[in-house]
Design a protein around this motif. Structure first.
Motif, PDB file in Angstrom:
ATOM      1  N   ARG A 137      62.392 -15.412  31.168  1.00 42.89           N
ATOM      2  CA  ARG A 137      63.851 -15.520  31.004  1.00 42.89           C
ATOM      3  C   ARG A 137      64.237 -16.694  30.110  1.00 42.89           C
ATOM      4  O   ARG A 137      65.347 -16.729  29.575  1.00 42.89           O
ATOM      5  N   ARG A 143      66.472 -14.773  25.603  1.00 40.93           N
ATOM      6  CA  ARG A 143      67.810 -15.362  25.618  1.00 40.93           C
ATOM      7  C   ARG A 143      68.684 -14.780  24.505  1.00 40.93           C
ATOM      8  O   ARG A 143      69.882 -14.557  24.696  1.00 40.93           O
ATOM      9  N   LYS A 146      69.810 -11.285  25.526  1.00 41.87           N
ATOM     10  CA  LYS A 146      70.862 -11.400  26.536  1.00 41.87           C
ATOM     11  C   LYS A 146      72.185 -11.834  25.901  1.00 41.87           C
ATOM     12  O   LYS A 146      73.257 -11.315  26.235  1.00 41.87           O
ATOM     13  N   LEU A 200      63.255  -8.871  33.712  1.00 44.84           N
ATOM     14  CA  LEU A 200      63.959  -8.899  32.429  1.00 44.84           C
ATOM     15  C   LEU A 200      64.916  -7.714  32.300  1.00 44.84           C
ATOM     16  O   LEU A 200      66.056  -7.870  31.846  1.00 44.84           O
ATOM     17  N   HIS A 203      67.831  -8.402  34.385  1.00 46.57           N
ATOM     18  CA  HIS A 203      68.575  -9.499  33.764  1.00 46.57           C
ATOM     19  C   HIS A 203      69.448  -8.985  32.630  1.00 46.57           C
ATOM     20  O   HIS A 203      70.645  -9.319  32.532  1.00 46.57           O
ATOM     21  N   THR A 402      66.457 -18.466  37.634  1.00 44.57           N
ATOM     22  CA  THR A 402      65.561 -17.562  38.356  1.00 44.57           C
ATOM     23  C   THR A 402      65.472 -18.021  39.804  1.00 44.57           C
ATOM     24  O   THR A 402      64.409 -18.358  40.312  1.00 44.57           O
TER      25      THR A 402
END
Length: 436
Positions: A137, A143, A146, A200, A203, A402
């Motif tokens: 993450r 990143r 995301k 992931l 996420h 996390t």
């Protein structure tokens, strides 16, 4: 004994399990010596204890063979970093949480649904900062993906395709010969290797929650039926004409491409209880599991597995874990949205974004930093430690990406997938996080 002062200027830590991951995280002390210090270590292996003791300049009376010796004392540090084997996560996590230690816990959190839930419950009851080492993450490419998703650049996410190519010799090392070769002694390969990847997907899906899971898998090739006729039980005893043609030859992996090529790091470093030199490595191949023929083992974990997930709102995702690949953990991901898509292969210098509205293709360059011994996972090991230490320093749990709830949610998807595979059905994850 060293404790943090009242202003929190120094975070003190105890390493439980001084293997590859434990000593890796301990290197953070070299980077931030004014802010972070490892003051104790517990590990049953003398070489690993002493190696970390030397690295961190730990006093002799702070070196332990068993973590229980540490737990018998009154709390004397801010946190513990639990880097033991998978099945040895739950007990120390619960004990140290009850004693008030904040916890950095290597993934997976635990090997059963019940144990994961208990760890989370105990940490919450005792106001413990729990960080699980889903280091991916914190990688630049994760990143960036995301960031693009959350910005609305590709509209609403409708599908994610994710590939984890384990690597042919890596799979043989870890999941045929190594610590994770047998589910009853460790965990399913999906949990051990791909709880990262399921995390992931969850996420990137953001507010969408996984509702249904199916999964299929198989253990291919690594069984007695595929053993060459003249092959020996150990690679060192195997006829040259057989050993030289085997891609899983321990001689090739650990000696020729390992110690003789001046590689004393992973995977060679895990073979011996002493320094990884030619004598110790050769002896390990003669007597230990890493020198055995891959077709003679009692391994039972999946060598390939697919997981299909459906999220709230109808979004879907698929994860493929494959042991037979040239690439070693060079993950590939495609994210499909209503206004565009995102593509990335680990190792590339940029993330590709395609805009359906304009037809434009954008290459988003990724930041690359050398973090020395904490450069693992693209520098994510450093970022994980930095966030964990900062959370303790500022007493700000929001810095932990996390934590207990996020990790439990994605772990439950893994457990649901294993349930689906073993029972040959679709598993529903209810709102209360129970299975149906």
């Amino acid at each position: 004994m060293i404790m943090s002062d009242s202003e929190g200027k120094l975070t003190t830590a105890i390493v439980i399990g001084a293997g590859q991951r434990g000593i890796g995280y301990a290197h953070y002390q070299e980077v931030k010596p004014e802010e972070f210090r490892v003051i104790a270590v517990a590990d049953p292996k003398k070489y690993q204890r002493e190696r970390l003791q030397t690295l961190c300049n730990i006093a002799d009376d702070m070196v332990f063979q068993d973590w229980r010796e540490v737990a018998e004392r009154e709390r004397f540090a801010d946190c513990v970093m639990i880097c033991t084997q998978d099945q040895q996560h739950k007990e120390p996590a619960v004990v140290f949480a009850k004693k008030g230690y904040h916890i950095l816990l290597e993934k997976p959190m635990a090997t059963t649904e019940e144990d994961c839930r208990e760890i989370v419950r105990v940490c919450k009851e005792n106001n413990i900062f729990l960080t699980v080492c889903h280091v991916l993450r914190y990688t630049p490419w994760v990143r960036k993906i995301k960031e693009l998703i959350d910005s609305g650049a590709i509209g609403d996410v409708v599908n994610i395709q994710h590939l984890e190519p384990v690597g042919y010799w890596h799979f043989a090392h870890s999941y045929v010969r190594g610590n994770w070769h047998k589910e009853s002694e460790s965990s399913p390969s999906l949990l051990a290797k791909c709880c990262h990847d399921v995390d992931l997907v969850c996420h990137w899906m953001g507010e969408k929650k996984c509702q249904k899971v199916s999964s299929f898998g198989h253990l291919s090739h690594f069984n007695k039926e595929n053993k060459p006729k003249k092959a020996a039980n150990r690679c060192l005893d195997c006829p040259k004409e057989v050993e030289s043609k085997c891609p899983y030859s321990a001689v090739e992996i650990y000696i020729n491409n390992g110690i003789k090529s001046f590689n004393k790091g992973w995977p060679v470093s895990v073979l011996t209880s002493g320094p990884p030199d030619i004598e110790n490595v050769t002896e390990a191949l003669r007597t230990g599991p890493y020198g055995r023929c891959v077709f003679d083992m009692d391994n039972d974990v999946m060598s390939q597995q697919v997981v299909n997930m459906q999220f709230t709102g109808g979004a879907t995702a698929s994860l493929s874990m494959i042991g037979f690949t040239e690439s070693i953990c060079a993950r590939e991901v495609n994210v499909f949205g209503t206004k565009g898509e995102i593509r990335y292969k680990d190792g590339n210098g940029s993330v590709l974004q395609v805009d359906f509205t304009t037809g434009q293709r954008y290459h988003h360059k990724l930041e690359s930093r050398n973090r020395g011994p904490l450069s693992g996972h693209g520098g994510a090991d450093y970022c994980l430690m930095e966030n964990f230490e900062s959370a303790l320093y500022h007493k700000d749990f929001s810095k932990i990406h996390t934590g207990a709830d996020e990790t439990l949610a994605s772990h439950l998807v893994v457990f649901a997938a294993e349930k689906a595979r073993k029972e040959n059905r679709v598993v529903t994850i209810n709102e209360d996080m129970s299975f149906a």
